[in-house]
Design a protein around this motif. Sequence first.
Motif, PDB file in Angstrom:
ATOM      1  N   TYR A  42       0.831  -1.212   0.000  1.00  0.00           N
ATOM      2  CA  TYR A  42       0.000   0.000   0.000  1.00  0.00           C
ATOM      3  C   TYR A  42       0.861   1.256   0.000  1.00  0.00           C
ATOM      4  N   ASP A  45       2.039   2.580  -3.435  1.00  0.00           N
ATOM      5  CA  ASP A  45       1.052   3.090  -4.402  1.00  0.00           C
ATOM      6  C   ASP A  45       0.868   2.173  -5.607  1.00  0.00           C
ATOM      7  N   ARG A  46       1.168   0.907  -5.463  1.00  0.00           N
ATOM      8  CA  ARG A  46       0.944  -0.070  -6.525  1.00  0.00           C
ATOM      9  C   ARG A  46       0.305  -1.312  -5.920  1.00  0.00           C
ATOM     10  N   LYS A 124       5.130   6.398   3.683  1.00  0.00           N
ATOM     11  CA  LYS A 124       3.807   6.994   3.869  1.00  0.00           C
ATOM     12  C   LYS A 124       3.666   7.448   5.326  1.00  0.00           C
TER      13      LYS A 124
END
Length: 208
Positions: A42, A45-46, A124
Amino acid sequence: MQLHQHHLDIVIGSQYMEGGETEDIPFIRLFVSKMANKIVGYALDRNISTVTGILRAYRKEVLDSMEIESTGTEINPEILSKAIAIGFEVKEIPVKLKGRELGESKVQFRATTISHLLFTFYEKPMMLFGVIGLLMCLIGIISAVYLFYQYLVGTLDPNRPLMLFMVLMIIAGIQILIFGFVATQISLLKREIYIIQKENKLLNKKLK
């Protein structure tokens, strides 16, 4: 073969994608591995189901285009993160992962899991600061609702420590959310730096 046939840059063998299999893997180890891969995936971003998979292939250009800082097991997520930020194509293929039959793995499972989670928060920041900040704000709001109820029924004591606790929770929660937002902007800025590094490294290679 996958790299050349489909014009890909990175191919990863995944035991967790559709068609992949696992065999003779302890339940706890398998569960933690799946959860950790979902969280790290996560952060990238893929839709990558197995970020930490050992079976992988890279085009030489991929590794020539980045500065690799990691020296341990977190090197795989780092390469993926930078490759995706630069714009390289990544594909997973199903594989079968079997448990070790002889000897013991030199990889420390707990330390590896922690390092991958720390990598996730590095990529993140809002996954950490957002959760903490929202939780603190929620606690503060619940406290405020309770104090307001006491005010309505006439039992509110202005000197109660709960009032100070409420204010501290809300203010601290907002500050942590702001810190998370700033950290996210810095993380996005790093991706621009990766692109510049790629261009510089490839240009230096051509000039040699």
